[in-house]
Write a protein that holds these residues in place. Structure first.
Motif, mmCIF file in Angstrom:
data_model
loop_
_atom_site.group_PDB
_atom_site.id
_atom_site.type_symbol
_atom_site.label_atom_id
_atom_site.label_comp_id
_atom_site.label_asym_id
_atom_site.label_seq_id
_atom_site.Cartn_x
_atom_site.Cartn_y
_atom_site.Cartn_z
ATOM 1 N N THR A 82 88.319 106.630 -68.772
ATOM 2 C CA THR A 82 86.968 106.969 -68.317
ATOM 3 C C THR A 82 86.146 107.661 -69.392
ATOM 4 N N GLU A 83 86.695 108.667 -70.027
ATOM 5 C CA GLU A 83 85.903 109.450 -70.965
ATOM 6 C C GLU A 83 85.507 108.629 -72.195
ATOM 7 N N ALA A 84 86.447 107.861 -72.727
ATOM 8 C CA ALA A 84 86.135 107.043 -73.901
ATOM 9 C C ALA A 84 85.073 105.995 -73.573
ATOM 10 N N LEU A 85 85.173 105.368 -72.425
ATOM 11 C CA LEU A 85 84.196 104.358 -72.039
ATOM 12 C C LEU A 85 82.835 104.980 -71.747
ATOM 13 N N ALA A 86 82.826 106.173 -71.150
ATOM 14 C CA ALA A 86 81.552 106.864 -70.896
ATOM 15 C C ALA A 86 80.862 107.208 -72.208
ATOM 16 N N GLU A 87 81.614 107.646 -73.199
ATOM 17 C CA GLU A 87 81.012 107.971 -74.495
ATOM 18 C C GLU A 87 80.466 106.727 -75.178
ATOM 19 N N LEU A 88 81.196 105.615 -75.095
ATOM 20 C CA LEU A 88 80.692 104.377 -75.676
ATOM 21 C C LEU A 88 79.429 103.918 -74.951
ATOM 22 N N LEU A 89 79.409 104.053 -73.635
ATOM 23 C CA LEU A 89 78.222 103.699 -72.871
ATOM 24 C C LEU A 89 77.018 104.514 -73.320
ATOM 25 N N THR A 90 77.192 105.800 -73.498
ATOM 26 C CA THR A 90 76.097 106.644 -73.962
ATOM 27 C C THR A 90 75.654 106.248 -75.364
ATOM 28 N N ARG A 91 76.601 105.949 -76.237
ATOM 29 C CA ARG A 91 76.231 105.568 -77.605
ATOM 30 C C ARG A 91 75.458 104.244 -77.641
ATOM 31 N N GLU A 92 75.850 103.316 -76.797
ATOM 32 C CA GLU A 92 75.217 101.995 -76.877
ATOM 33 C C GLU A 92 73.959 101.899 -76.019
ATOM 34 N N VAL A 96 72.266 109.889 -70.944
ATOM 35 C CA VAL A 96 73.001 111.126 -71.168
ATOM 36 C C VAL A 96 74.434 110.971 -70.659
ATOM 37 N N LEU A 97 75.341 111.734 -71.241
ATOM 38 C CA LEU A 97 76.760 111.568 -70.965
ATOM 39 C C LEU A 97 77.087 111.798 -69.492
ATOM 40 N N ALA A 98 76.431 112.747 -68.851
ATOM 41 C CA ALA A 98 76.703 112.999 -67.427
ATOM 42 C C ALA A 98 76.408 111.757 -66.594
ATOM 43 N N GLN A 99 75.348 111.033 -66.934
ATOM 44 C CA GLN A 99 75.027 109.807 -66.204
ATOM 45 C C GLN A 99 76.055 108.718 -66.495
ATOM 46 N N SER A 100 76.535 108.653 -67.723
ATOM 47 C CA SER A 100 77.570 107.664 -68.054
ATOM 48 C C SER A 100 78.868 107.958 -67.312
ATOM 49 N N ARG A 101 79.230 109.230 -67.222
ATOM 50 C CA ARG A 101 80.430 109.586 -66.454
ATOM 51 C C ARG A 101 80.257 109.218 -64.986
ATOM 52 N N GLY A 102 79.076 109.474 -64.453
ATOM 53 C CA GLY A 102 78.807 109.095 -63.071
ATOM 54 C C GLY A 102 78.864 107.592 -62.861
ATOM 55 N N GLU A 103 78.374 106.842 -63.842
ATOM 56 C CA GLU A 103 78.428 105.380 -63.745
ATOM 57 C C GLU A 103 79.867 104.885 -63.742
ATOM 58 N N PRO A 149 72.332 93.190 -66.702
ATOM 59 C CA PRO A 149 71.345 93.915 -67.505
ATOM 60 C C PRO A 149 71.972 95.052 -68.303
ATOM 61 N N TRP A 150 71.139 95.705 -69.106
ATOM 62 C CA TRP A 150 71.630 96.746 -70.009
ATOM 63 C C TRP A 150 71.484 98.157 -69.461
ATOM 64 N N ASN A 151 70.690 98.369 -68.413
ATOM 65 C CA ASN A 151 70.353 99.750 -68.049
ATOM 66 C C ASN A 151 71.516 100.499 -67.390
ATOM 67 N N ALA A 152 72.308 99.794 -66.575
ATOM 68 C CA ALA A 152 73.533 100.378 -66.019
ATOM 69 C C ALA A 152 74.613 99.308 -66.143
ATOM 70 N N PRO A 153 75.026 99.001 -67.367
ATOM 71 C CA PRO A 153 75.786 97.774 -67.619
ATOM 72 C C PRO A 153 77.172 97.742 -67.014
ATOM 73 N N SER A 183 80.447 96.360 -72.468
ATOM 74 C CA SER A 183 80.829 95.315 -71.506
ATOM 75 C C SER A 183 82.153 94.675 -71.911
ATOM 76 N N TRP A 184 82.281 94.373 -73.184
ATOM 77 C CA TRP A 184 83.529 93.809 -73.714
ATOM 78 C C TRP A 184 84.694 94.754 -73.482
ATOM 79 N N ASP A 185 84.497 96.039 -73.735
ATOM 80 C CA ASP A 185 85.587 97.001 -73.613
ATOM 81 C C ASP A 185 86.031 97.147 -72.160
ATOM 82 N N VAL A 186 85.077 97.142 -71.226
ATOM 83 C CA VAL A 186 85.417 97.233 -69.807
ATOM 84 C C VAL A 186 86.184 95.989 -69.356
ATOM 85 N N LEU A 187 85.759 94.822 -69.809
ATOM 86 C CA LEU A 187 86.401 93.588 -69.377
ATOM 87 C C LEU A 187 87.728 93.338 -70.085
ATOM 88 N N ARG A 188 87.945 93.953 -71.242
ATOM 89 C CA ARG A 188 89.276 93.895 -71.857
ATOM 90 C C ARG A 188 90.322 94.464 -70.910
#
Length: 483
Positions: A82-92, A96-103, A149-153, A183-188
């Motif tokens: 979760t944490e690694a994917l949330a950080e990648l989501l925020t970077r791409e 904000v990271l809190a929203q990525s963690r929530g996603e 889409p890209w906004n909440a991928p 998206s690639w990392d989640v589907l891996r």
């Protein structure tokens, strides 16, 4: 960080057939995050063929227990990262990271929800006359093309993919190029889940439209699930018409927030400021219009201006930041231009946003803007401007509030703010929106269907009814006779 993503076709990770790649960048500072395949029509044809072959085998489409186990294993694998994917989501993406963690949390919850439903998609049977039986089965529709889409991928990928897989469909996923890496990392993690047959999941990234066009036009694809703009949704409907495929389209929104005289303005204003600036205003259900009873209008204008001005804008990974950058420079420039036109036309400019002076120069940042306006026909009241712009309006009574809010070509979501429970339900019932929140906004979760009225789309995602878009109902008749 440098990520090299690949396509997935028929169980094999591979580059685009053309060998072309594209770059993904961090919208907070413009730095390169990695590369992904820039796919084309040949890739799309191969992925569709792989999905078709996998669907024709019974090991997935007719095996709900396997589908449940694969979904549960996928959720477990995502939870572990979760944490690694949330950080990648925020970077791409920039949020904000809190929203990525929530996603991430919402996405994992959604997978587990549909894993539960995978083993309970019942039909029904009836005896229509003596010895004559009609049985109705819900069967998987076939190959599903998912355009994300890209906004909440992550969560928007999973709210289409999880019900498609639970229903027994096979899939071709086409993520937005701005968020191809996450998206690639989640589907891996799904591909690595034990038991997933080859060809059930296919992934193609692209910068153009050849893959999406092939998915929409192909007679081998039975379902298209798309989230995005109304204009693109119209083009998809037109291109899909010759094959008469099933469509699930969640399109634009222009959410109104109706604030009545008994609401606590001091508490409501910060909540609306947050609802308007979620994902930097790049969410289809974000608060766009605030309609306030005349007796509380001046108080709300001041409180909302203060709440918006207090929000900190900056890189999504920075401590204390509440608004990250927009997705890319093109989006930032477009939104900035529409806001500039709004400032020229609005009755009153309350908060003038613009670009923050202390943010990284290569970042795609915009400060929130607040205007007041009376005429609901104004372009900035009607048009979905996908960024941090909020319009303040005044009403005298319930009827005017509902009339103003319903003057929209969209009908995705709205919220009502009042301490009068009967009024809240009365007004919610009168609003022409697929979702209405009472004393809250942007509450979305797996169990409750979402979707829009009018030009906000067709079909529903989340909830049990999301399965409807991925199944066909078959009627089997038999006259068995009587003893």
């Amino acid at each position: 960080m440098s990520i090299e993503a690949l396509n997935l076709i028929g169980g094999t990770w591979q580059p685009a057939r053309s060998g072309k790649t594209a770059t993904s960048t961090d919208p907070s500072d413009g730095s390169v995050l990695g590369r992904f395949p820039d796919s084309g029509d040949a890739d799309a044809r191969a992925a569709i063929a792989a999905a078709r072959e996998a669907f024709e085998r019974p090991d997935w489409a007719q095996n709900p227990r396997l589908r449940q186990q694969v979904l549960l294993r996928w959720a477990d694998r995502l939870e572990a990262r979760t944490e690694a994917l949330a950080e990648l989501l925020t970077r791409e993406n920039g949020k904000v990271l809190a929203q990525s963690r929530g996603e991430m949390a919402g996405a994992i919850s959604e997978i587990r929800y549909y894993a539960g439903l995978a083993r309970h998609i019942p039909g029904h049977a009836m005896e229509v006359e003596p010895g004559v039986f009609s049985t109705l089965l819900k069967e998987p529709a076939g190959v599903a093309g998912l355009i994300i889409p890209w906004n909440a991928p992550i969560v928007l990928l999973i709210r289409s993919l999880a019900p498609a897989l639970a229903a027994g469909c096979t899939t071709v996923v086409k993520p937005a190029p701005q968020t191809a890496l996450v998206s690639w990392d989640v589907l891996r993690e799904l591909d690595a889940a034990t038991g997933l047959p080859k060809g059930v999941l296919n992934l193609l990234s692209e910068t153009g439209h050849a893959v999406a066009q092939r998915l929409v036009e192909s007679p081998e694809v039975e379902v298209i699930s798309f989230t995005g703009s109304n204009g693109t949704g119209q083009r998809i409907m037109a291109a899909a018409a010759p094959t008469m495929k099933k469509l699930s389209l969640e399109l634009g929104g222009k959410s109104s927030c109706l604030v009545f005289e008994d609401a606590d303005v001091a508490k409501v204003a910060p909540a609306l400021a947050a609802a308007a600036t979620i994902i930097s205003g790049q969410q289809c259900t974000a608060a766009r219009r605030v309609l306030v009873h005349a007796s509380r209008y001046d108080e709300m204008k001041q409180a909302l201006a203060q709440a918006l001005g207090a929000l900190r804008v900056g890189p999504g990974l920075a401590q204390g930041v509440q608004i990250g950058p927009l997705i890319d420079a093109a989006a930032r420039d477009h939104v900035e231009a529409r806001i500039a036109a709004t400032l020229d036309a609005a009755d009153e400019v309350i908060v003038r946003g613009g670009r923050p002076q202390d943010a990284p120069k290569q970042g795609c940042y915009l400060l929130p803007t607040l205007v007041a306006h009376r005429d609901t026909s104004a372009f900035f009241v009607q048009e979905e401007i996908f960024g941090p712009l909020l319009v303040l309006e005044k009403f005298e009574d319930e009827r005017e509030a509902v009339t103003r809010a319903n003057h929209s070509e969209f009908g995705l979501s709205a919220s009502v703010w009042t301490n009068d429970g009967a009024r809240g339900w009365r007004v919610a019932r009168a609003l022409r929106n697929g979702t209405v929140w009472l004393n809250d906004h942007n509450k979305l979760f797996a169990e409750a269907e979402t979707g829009g009225y009018r030009r906000s789309g067709i079909g529903r995602l989340h909830g049990f009814d999301a399965l409807i878009d991925f199944v066909e109902i078959k009627h089997i008749y038999q006259n068995a006779g009587v003893v």
